[in-house]
Write a protein that holds these residues in place. Structure first.
Motif, PDB file in Angstrom:
ATOM      1  N   ASP A 223       0.833  -1.211   0.000  1.00  0.00           N
ATOM      2  CA  ASP A 223       0.000   0.000   0.000  1.00  0.00           C
ATOM      3  C   ASP A 223       0.865   1.258   0.000  1.00  0.00           C
ATOM      4  O   ASP A 223       0.594   2.220  -0.724  1.00  0.00           O
ATOM      5  N   VAL A 224       1.906   1.255   0.842  1.00  0.00           N
ATOM      6  CA  VAL A 224       2.784   2.424   0.929  1.00  0.00           C
ATOM      7  C   VAL A 224       3.492   2.660  -0.400  1.00  0.00           C
ATOM      8  O   VAL A 224       3.553   3.790  -0.897  1.00  0.00           O
ATOM      9  N   LEU A 225       4.032   1.586  -0.997  1.00  0.00           N
ATOM     10  CA  LEU A 225       4.768   1.719  -2.256  1.00  0.00           C
ATOM     11  C   LEU A 225       3.837   2.166  -3.382  1.00  0.00           C
ATOM     12  O   LEU A 225       4.195   3.029  -4.192  1.00  0.00           O
ATOM     13  N   THR A 226       2.629   1.599  -3.430  1.00  0.00           N
ATOM     14  CA  THR A 226       1.662   1.991  -4.463  1.00  0.00           C
ATOM     15  C   THR A 226       1.323   3.473  -4.355  1.00  0.00           C
ATOM     16  O   THR A 226       1.339   4.208  -5.340  1.00  0.00           O
TER      17      THR A 226
ATOM     18  N   LEU B  89      -9.895  11.566  -3.466  1.00  0.00           N
ATOM     19  CA  LEU B  89     -10.432  12.273  -2.303  1.00  0.00           C
ATOM     20  C   LEU B  89     -11.956  12.189  -2.234  1.00  0.00           C
ATOM     21  O   LEU B  89     -12.529  11.801  -1.213  1.00  0.00           O
ATOM     22  N   ILE B  90     -12.630  12.574  -3.320  1.00  0.00           N
ATOM     23  CA  ILE B  90     -14.097  12.565  -3.319  1.00  0.00           C
ATOM     24  C   ILE B  90     -14.655  11.149  -3.133  1.00  0.00           C
ATOM     25  O   ILE B  90     -15.564  10.944  -2.321  1.00  0.00           O
ATOM     26  N   PRO B  91     -14.126  10.125  -3.844  1.00  0.00           N
ATOM     27  CA  PRO B  91     -14.613   8.761  -3.618  1.00  0.00           C
ATOM     28  C   PRO B  91     -14.407   8.294  -2.169  1.00  0.00           C
ATOM     29  O   PRO B  91     -15.255   7.596  -1.616  1.00  0.00           O
ATOM     30  N   THR B  92     -13.294   8.696  -1.554  1.00  0.00           N
ATOM     31  CA  THR B  92     -13.047   8.302  -0.162  1.00  0.00           C
ATOM     32  C   THR B  92     -14.065   8.948   0.775  1.00  0.00           C
ATOM     33  O   THR B  92     -14.572   8.305   1.700  1.00  0.00           O
TER      34      THR B  92
ATOM     35  N   ARG C 194      -5.180   6.901   2.690  1.00  0.00           N
ATOM     36  CA  ARG C 194      -5.156   5.466   2.961  1.00  0.00           C
ATOM     37  C   ARG C 194      -5.874   4.706   1.846  1.00  0.00           C
ATOM     38  O   ARG C 194      -6.805   5.209   1.234  1.00  0.00           O
ATOM     39  N   SER C 195      -5.466   3.471   1.640  1.00  0.00           N
ATOM     40  CA  SER C 195      -6.091   2.654   0.601  1.00  0.00           C
ATOM     41  C   SER C 195      -7.463   2.185   1.068  1.00  0.00           C
ATOM     42  O   SER C 195      -7.736   2.062   2.262  1.00  0.00           O
ATOM     43  N   ARG C 196      -8.345   1.927   0.101  1.00  0.00           N
ATOM     44  CA  ARG C 196      -9.673   1.403   0.421  1.00  0.00           C
ATOM     45  C   ARG C 196      -9.563   0.068   1.159  1.00  0.00           C
ATOM     46  O   ARG C 196     -10.344  -0.214   2.065  1.00  0.00           O
ATOM     47  N   ARG C 197      -8.593  -0.726   0.772  1.00  0.00           N
ATOM     48  CA  ARG C 197      -8.413  -2.029   1.409  1.00  0.00           C
ATOM     49  C   ARG C 197      -8.086  -1.882   2.892  1.00  0.00           C
ATOM     50  O   ARG C 197      -8.600  -2.628   3.733  1.00  0.00           O
ATOM     51  N   LYS C 198      -7.251  -0.890   3.224  1.00  0.00           N
ATOM     52  CA  LYS C 198      -6.875  -0.685   4.623  1.00  0.00           C
ATOM     53  C   LYS C 198      -8.074  -0.245   5.453  1.00  0.00           C
ATOM     54  O   LYS C 198      -8.296  -0.740   6.564  1.00  0.00           O
ATOM     55  N   ILE C 199      -8.854   0.684   4.915  1.00  0.00           N
ATOM     56  CA  ILE C 199     -10.048   1.145   5.628  1.00  0.00           C
ATOM     57  C   ILE C 199     -11.031   0.001   5.780  1.00  0.00           C
ATOM     58  O   ILE C 199     -11.640  -0.189   6.839  1.00  0.00           O
TER      59      ILE C 199
ATOM     60  N   ILE D 218      -7.393   5.231  13.883  1.00  0.00           N
ATOM     61  CA  ILE D 218      -7.498   3.785  14.099  1.00  0.00           C
ATOM     62  C   ILE D 218      -7.209   3.021  12.802  1.00  0.00           C
ATOM     63  O   ILE D 218      -6.764   1.879  12.840  1.00  0.00           O
ATOM     64  N   VAL D 219      -7.440   3.668  11.645  1.00  0.00           N
ATOM     65  CA  VAL D 219      -7.179   2.994  10.372  1.00  0.00           C
ATOM     66  C   VAL D 219      -5.687   2.846  10.108  1.00  0.00           C
ATOM     67  O   VAL D 219      -5.283   2.132   9.196  1.00  0.00           O
ATOM     68  N   SER D 220      -4.866   3.532  10.899  1.00  0.00           N
ATOM     69  CA  SER D 220      -3.413   3.416  10.737  1.00  0.00           C
ATOM     70  C   SER D 220      -2.844   2.246  11.524  1.00  0.00           C
ATOM     71  O   SER D 220      -1.685   1.890  11.358  1.00  0.00           O
TER      72      SER D 220
END
Length: 492
Positions: free
Chosen positions: A71-74, A273-276, A303-308, A335-337
Motif C-alpha cells: 500500500d505504501v509503495l503503491t 479524495l471525493i470517492p473516499t 489510505r487505501s480502500r483495502r486498509k479502511i 485507528i485505520v493506521s
C-alpha cells in the motif's frame, strides 16, 4: 540448546515462505549513507560484534506487513505521477523489492522488541516512506527501473539537461513519471531557501503564505515531501483548498490540514479524495462531521480502500453497528493506521481475557485500541492487581472508564491512588466510580473532599465529584444549615 541465527546489521535478511532464512547483503549500488528507516537500524545492534539476533516471524504477520508495504509503495508511486493502474502493475512486478522492504521492517520489529516498544503501523509507514524518498533522491528517474530490477543495479538512465535558469518554473504534471534530479530534496529546498526573496518564491508557496501557512512550516513540508516544492498552484493547491472550503473546513484550519498531510495536495480529487469521502459516508460517518475528521487525521484520505475496509470489518466483528462504526471513525480516525494483527486484535483479545465487553469500550473510547499492549495496558492491570483489585473488578473499571488505561502511572494513577487511601473510602467506591482517575487531583478532588470533611458530611465518591459547582455549593450549605441547632420562636 540451539542459538538464534545472527547477522550483522550491514546485511539484509529475507524471510521466504519456508521456515529457513536466506541472508543477503545490501546491494553495493544502494546509497551508502541513506538514513534507512530514520536511522533506527543502529539501535537494533547488540553484542560486542554489532550482531543482530533474528527470530522467526509468524506467517500471518509477514502477510500483513507485506500488504502494508504494498500500500505504501503503491501510494508513493501515485504521488510521483503514476496512475493507480500503472503503480499497481509496478508493485506487482517487484516482489524482490517488496521483500527487501519487509526485511527491513523485521529489523525494526526486532529493535522494538529489544527496547520494549513495538512500532505502530503509522510509524512503520512513515519509515518506509522516508526510505523511499531517500532512494528517490539518489536514483531520480531510475527509481522505477531499480525497483523492478532489484537486487540488480538499475540500468543507466540519461538525465535530461538542466535549464540554466536559477528560477525553476515546473508544473508537477510536466515532470516525468518520477521526479527528475531537479526535484531531489536539496534542489527542492533551494526554491524556498532564506536567500530567495518572497516575491521570487513559487506561486503556490506565496499563496499558502497568504492563506496563513508559515514559511518555515512550508519548508518542513518540503523536507518531508520534496515533490511539494513543484506542485502547481492552479491545478493542485487551489482546487484542494476550494474543495475543503466547500466541504465546510474553516479557512483558518486549512493551513493546519495541509501541514499535517501535504500529500493531500498530490492526490486526485475526482479519483481519490471525493470517492473516499463518499465511501466514509456509506460507512456511517456523518457528512456534517467530515470537516472535523479531516482536521483530526487528514492522512485518512491517503489510505487505501483495502486498509479502511479491513479496519471496518474488524469493528463489525466486535459487534459494532454501522452507526457506531461511523462515530468511531469520526472520533478516532487514526485507528485505520493501526495494524490489525500487531495492534487492534491483540488489544481487543486482551480486554476480552479480562472479562470486559470490548464493544462497549470501543464505543466510548475507540482510541483505547491504539494503545500499546505491553507499554500501556498490562502495566495498568498489574498496578491494580498489586493494590488488591480482582481481575473482575479491573475489567469493570476499564469498561466504565476506558480512558484511564491511557493515563500515566507515576503522574496520574499513583498520586490519586495514594490520596484515595487517605479519604477513607472502601476500594469498591473506585470500582463503581473509576472516573475518579480522570478528574483533577488539585483542582477538584482535594478541594471538594476538604469542604465535605469540614461540613461533617459523607457522600459517595460519585456524588462528591460529579455534582456541578452550583449543586455542590447547595449541598454544602444545606448540610451546614441542617447541622445548626434548631431555634425556638421565643428565642428571637
Amino acid at each position: 540448546m540451539t542459538t538464534s541465527p545472527s547477522v550483522h546489521s550491514s546485511h539484509l535478511f529475507f524471510l521466504p515462505k519456508t521456515s529457513c532464512f536466506s541472508i543477503t547483503r545490501i546491494p553495493s549500488w544502494l546509497p551508502a549513507k541513506v538514513e534507512c528507516f530514520q536511522g533506527k537500524l543502529e539501535i537494533a545492534e547488540s553484542g560486542l560484534d554489532g550482531s543482530l539476533s533474528l527470530k522467526p516471524v509468524a506467517a500471518t504477520v509477514l502477510t500483513t506487513k507485506k500488504k502494508e508495504v504494498e500500500d505504501v509503495l503503491t501510494f508513493f508511486l501515485e504521488q510521483q505521477g503514476l496512475s493507480n493502474i500503472v503503480a499497481a502493475t509496478v508493485v506487482k512486478k517487484s516482489d524482490l523489492f517488496l521483500e527487501h522492504l519487509v526485511s527491513r521492517l523485521h529489523i525494526l520489529h526486532d529493535t522494538g522488541v529489544m527496547t520494549g516498544r513495538v512500532l505502530t503501523a503509522f510509524e512503520i509507514r512513515e519509515a518506509v516512506s522516508s526510505y523511499l524518498e531517500a532512494l528517490l533522491a539518489e536514483h531520480g528517474d531510475a527509481l522505477i527501473d531499480m525497483i523492478q530490477r532489484f537486487p540488480n543495479p538499475p540500468s543507466e538512465v540519461e538525465s535530461a539537461p538542466r535549464t540554466p535558469s536559477l528560477k525553476l518554473d515546473l508544473d508537477q504534471e510536466k515532470l516525468p513519471i518520477l521526479k527528475t534530479i531537479d526535484s531531489e530534496r536539496p534542489r527542492a529546498m533551494a526554491r524556498v531557501s532564506e536567500t530567495v526573496r518572497i516575491e521570487d518564491l513559487p506561486p503556490h508557496v506565496i499563496y499558502l503564505i497568504e492563506l496563513g501557512l508559515d514559511l518555515e512550516k512550508i519548508r518542513t513540508m518540503i523536507r518531508k515531501l520534496p515533490s511539494f516544492s513543484y506542485y502547481n498552484l492552479e491545478r493542485k493547491i487551489k482546487p484542494l483548498v476550494e474543495f475543503l472550503l466547500k466541504l465546510g473546513v474553516p479557512e483558518s484550519d486549512i493551513p493546519r490540514v495541509l501541514y499535517k498531510r501535504p500529500h493531500l495536495c498530490g492526490i486526485s480529487l475526482s479519483n481519490k479524495l471525493i470517492p473516499t469521502l463518499k465511501y466514509l459516508e456509506e460507512l456511517g460517518v456523518d457528512k456534517q462531521k467530515l470537516p472535523k475528521l479531516i482536521l483530526r487525521f487528514p492522512a485518512m484520505f491517503t489510505r487505501s480502500r483495502r486498509k479502511i475496509n479491513s479496519t471496518v470489518s474488524f469493528l463489525t466483528e466486535m459487534g459494532l453497528s454501522k452507526e457506531t462504526i461511523g462515530k468511531v471513525l469520526t472520533r478516532c480516525p487514526s485507528i485505520v493506521s493501526c495494524s490489525l494483527e500487531d495492534n487492534l486484535r491483540p488489544t481487543a483479545k486482551y480486554f476480552s481475557s479480562l472479562g470486559a465487553d470490548v464493544a462497549v469500550i470501543v464505543r466510548y473510547c475507540p482510541s483505547i485500541l491504539t494503545l500499546g499492549l505491553e507499554s500501556n495496558l498490562r502495566p495498568k492491570t498489574e498496578f491494580f492487581l498489586e493494590k488488591g483489585f480482582s481481575m473482575e473488578e479491573i475489567a469493570k473499571m476499564f469498561q466504565r472508564s476506558p480512558s484511564m488505561c491511557s493515563f500515566s502511572l507515576s503522574k496520574n494513577l499513583l498520586p490519586k491512588w495514594e490520596f484515595f487511601l487517605s479519604m477513607g473510602y472502601p476500594r469498591s467506591e473506585l470500582v463503581k466510580f473509576p472516573v475518579y482517575f480522570s478528574l483533577s487531583l488539585e483542582g477538584r478532588i482535594k478541594p471538594r473532599y476538604a469542604l465535605m470533611k469540614a461540613s461533617g458530611s459523607r457522600w459517595t465518591l460519585n456524588r462528591l465529584l460529579t455534582a456541578s459547582v452550583s449543586s455542590f455549593e447547595i449541598m454544602i450549605k444545606t448540610t451546614v444549615i441542617d447541622k445548626m441547632p434548631k431555634m425556638e420562636n421565643n428565642d428571637f
